[in-house]
Design a protein around this motif. Structure first.
Motif, PDB file in Angstrom:
ATOM      1  N   LEU A  23       0.837  -1.195   0.000  1.00  0.00           N
ATOM      2  CA  LEU A  23       0.000   0.000   0.000  1.00  0.00           C
ATOM      3  C   LEU A  23       0.878   1.254   0.000  1.00  0.00           C
ATOM      4  N   GLY A  24       0.793   2.023  -1.076  1.00  0.00           N
ATOM      5  CA  GLY A  24       1.582   3.241  -1.184  1.00  0.00           C
ATOM      6  C   GLY A  24       3.070   2.993  -1.116  1.00  0.00           C
ATOM      7  N   ASP A  25       3.534   1.898  -1.706  1.00  0.00           N
ATOM      8  CA  ASP A  25       4.934   1.514  -1.533  1.00  0.00           C
ATOM      9  C   ASP A  25       5.930   2.474  -2.182  1.00  0.00           C
ATOM     10  N   TRP A  26       5.454   3.412  -3.005  1.00  0.00           N
ATOM     11  CA  TRP A  26       6.347   4.395  -3.613  1.00  0.00           C
ATOM     12  C   TRP A  26       6.463   5.653  -2.747  1.00  0.00           C
ATOM     13  N   LEU A  27       5.668   5.735  -1.686  1.00  0.00           N
ATOM     14  CA  LEU A  27       5.648   6.913  -0.823  1.00  0.00           C
ATOM     15  C   LEU A  27       6.734   6.831   0.252  1.00  0.00           C
ATOM     16  N   SER A  28       6.937   7.934   0.938  1.00  0.00           N
ATOM     17  CA  SER A  28       7.849   7.938   2.077  1.00  0.00           C
ATOM     18  C   SER A  28       7.211   7.165   3.231  1.00  0.00           C
ATOM     19  N   ALA A  29       8.017   6.874   4.257  1.00  0.00           N
ATOM     20  CA  ALA A  29       7.480   6.160   5.421  1.00  0.00           C
ATOM     21  C   ALA A  29       6.329   6.936   6.053  1.00  0.00           C
ATOM     22  N   LYS A  30       6.472   8.261   6.129  1.00  0.00           N
ATOM     23  CA  LYS A  30       5.410   9.092   6.688  1.00  0.00           C
ATOM     24  C   LYS A  30       4.164   9.025   5.821  1.00  0.00           C
ATOM     25  N   GLY A  31       4.350   9.056   4.512  1.00  0.00           N
ATOM     26  CA  GLY A  31       3.221   9.001   3.591  1.00  0.00           C
ATOM     27  C   GLY A  31       2.482   7.670   3.684  1.00  0.00           C
ATOM     28  N   ARG A  32       3.248   6.582   3.716  1.00  0.00           N
ATOM     29  CA  ARG A  32       2.625   5.251   3.812  1.00  0.00           C
ATOM     30  C   ARG A  32       1.844   5.110   5.112  1.00  0.00           C
ATOM     31  N   ALA A  33       2.441   5.580   6.192  1.00  0.00           N
ATOM     32  CA  ALA A  33       1.774   5.464   7.492  1.00  0.00           C
ATOM     33  C   ALA A  33       0.468   6.252   7.506  1.00  0.00           C
ATOM     34  N   HIS A  34       0.468   7.414   6.860  1.00  0.00           N
ATOM     35  CA  HIS A  34      -0.752   8.224   6.862  1.00  0.00           C
ATOM     36  C   HIS A  34      -1.857   7.562   6.042  1.00  0.00           C
ATOM     37  N   VAL A  35      -1.502   6.996   4.896  1.00  0.00           N
ATOM     38  CA  VAL A  35      -2.518   6.310   4.084  1.00  0.00           C
ATOM     39  C   VAL A  35      -3.125   5.162   4.876  1.00  0.00           C
ATOM     40  N   ARG A  36      -2.290   4.388   5.564  1.00  0.00           N
ATOM     41  CA  ARG A  36      -2.811   3.271   6.362  1.00  0.00           C
ATOM     42  C   ARG A  36      -3.735   3.771   7.469  1.00  0.00           C
ATOM     43  N   LYS A  37      -3.346   4.850   8.101  1.00  0.00           N
ATOM     44  CA  LYS A  37      -4.164   5.400   9.178  1.00  0.00           C
ATOM     45  C   LYS A  37      -5.528   5.846   8.656  1.00  0.00           C
TER      46      LYS A  37
END
Length: 397
Positions: A181-195
């Motif tokens: 999920l959102g594997d091209w995003l930064s760690a912060k970006g991926r975490a926000h999408v999951r949240k």
């Protein structure tokens, strides 16, 4: 005689190119014809909103181009003859033909079912207004608890899944992604999408390929069956097929190969912008199909055409990226900052402020279609010798 410029397609890139040319060149020197099948501008970046029942502001071209000299031809493009410099069109009166001296190909892209069995027959797409309206009607007919599956974990998939889940919290929404999920995003970006997805109740199936689509389910590569009263297909874009049928040099995907000024490498009287073009960006990486690539490519093409016709200097500002703007419903968003060649960096903007940012970007993109020059400039006269030399028959690029 006027230099005849014909622009095919009035999405973001085609409309901006036509409008920018009209504001750079004198109307007595050029005729600019914009060919489009619909009389209104479609905000493609908002079609996930349209699909979930939101009404978009009407933007008729008659108002957007009033007083500019751009002539709108309501017709569907059916072919391009690059040797005869003609465009075949069909309108309410039947088949016709347009002649050009300079052609701007901006027919864009549509959805790509990737040949997956059943996708074309059973899945919905949101790459155009007609598809978004069909999905809107189908979603409106669903009852509480029915499953909706969004296939594709790119930008469009994330936006569609979040928008549907927020608009219809009574539905069971799932996203199926080939990668993480959102594997091209930064760690912060991926975490926000999951949240955000967790808060909206979106089920995520990662590292999963969909191999078939049926009326009430999708099948994955491991043989699992995922219930789906509605399947939304967002796995990528396919360019309009007309370019492949011409003598233009195209890629294996049908995109027109262009130089840094968006000019066809095989036919110097043809320019291609937006998703229809294969243009190289920073690091000699192909620009991705997106509004972020398309709008600057339209500026580049319009300015290059104007420069060649008037004897001015060609633009040298390369198309580059700054961020990726993702709406996650109406209350949440993600602004992922990127390098010039579109690689995510650590910095990202999240939450309500990111949603406002994305909304301003969408409004700005639509405003830019009607106002393609940020700073007004005098219209320049076409140098006849330059116009005659711009597109000589069979000249090298």
């Amino acid at each position: 005689m006027q230099h005849r410029i014909v622009v095919l397609g009035a999405g973001y890139t085609g409309a901006i190119t036509a409008g920018r040319l009209a504001r750079r060149l004198r109307p007595e020197d050029v005729s600019i014809t914009l060919v489009n099948a619909e009389p209104d501008f479609v905000e493609r970046v908002r079609l996930h909103q349209l699909a979930t029942g939101q009404d978009l502001r009407p933007r008729p071209f008659s108002e957007m181009f009033a007083g500019t000299g751009v002539r709108l031809r309501l017709a569907r493009v059916t072919g391009v003859d690059v040797d005869r410099r003609t465009v075949a069109v069909t309108d309410a009166d039947g088949a016709g033909e347009l002649e050009y001296d300079t052609l701007v190909y901006a027919l864009g892209s549509g959805w790509d079912d990737q040949g997956v069995p059943g996708a074309a027959e059973h899945a919905h797409e949101i790459t155009g207004r007609a598809g978004a309206l069909r999905l809107r009607e189908r979603l409106a007919g669903l009852t509480a608890g029915q499953p909706v599956v969004v296939v594709g974990g790119g930008l469009t998939g994330l936006e569609a899944a979040a928008e549907i889940a927020e608009a219809r919290p009574d539905l069971d929404v799932a996203l199926v992604a080939r990668g993480g999920l959102g594997d091209w995003l930064s760690a912060k970006g991926r975490a926000h999408v999951r949240k955000v997805f967790a808060g909206l109740g979106v089920t995520v199936r990662e590292h999963t390929d969909v191999t078939a689509v049926a009326a009430d389910h999708v099948t994955t590569a491991d043989g699992a069956t995922v219930p789906a009263a509605v399947t939304v297909w967002t796995t990528g874009f396919a360019v309009h097929p007309i370019a492949r049928a011409t003598g233009l040099e195209v890629t294996g995907t049908g995109q027109i190969v262009v130089d840094r000024s968006m000019r066809s490498v095989s036919h110097p009287d043809v320019y291609a912008v937006g998703d229809a073009a294969l243009a190289m960006g920073p690091g000699d990486k192909p620009l991705r199909m997106s509004c972020a690539s398309g709008v600057p490519s339209a500026w580049q093409a319009a300015d290059a055409i104007a420069a060649r016709l008037t004897g001015g200097k060609l633009p040298k500002v390369a198309v580059r990226y700054f961020n990726q703007c993702i709406s996650l419903g109406r209350k949440e968003g993600l602004i992922q900052y990127v390098t010039a060649d579109d690689r995510a960096v650590r910095a990202a903007l999240t939450g309500r402020i990111a949603a406002v940012y994305k909304e301003l970007v969408c409004k700005g993109a639509a405003w830019g279609v009607a106002n393609p020059l940020l700073v007004p400039a005098p219209r320049r006269r076409v140098v006849r010798e330059r116009a005659d030399a711009v597109a000589p028959a069979n000249a090298p690029a």
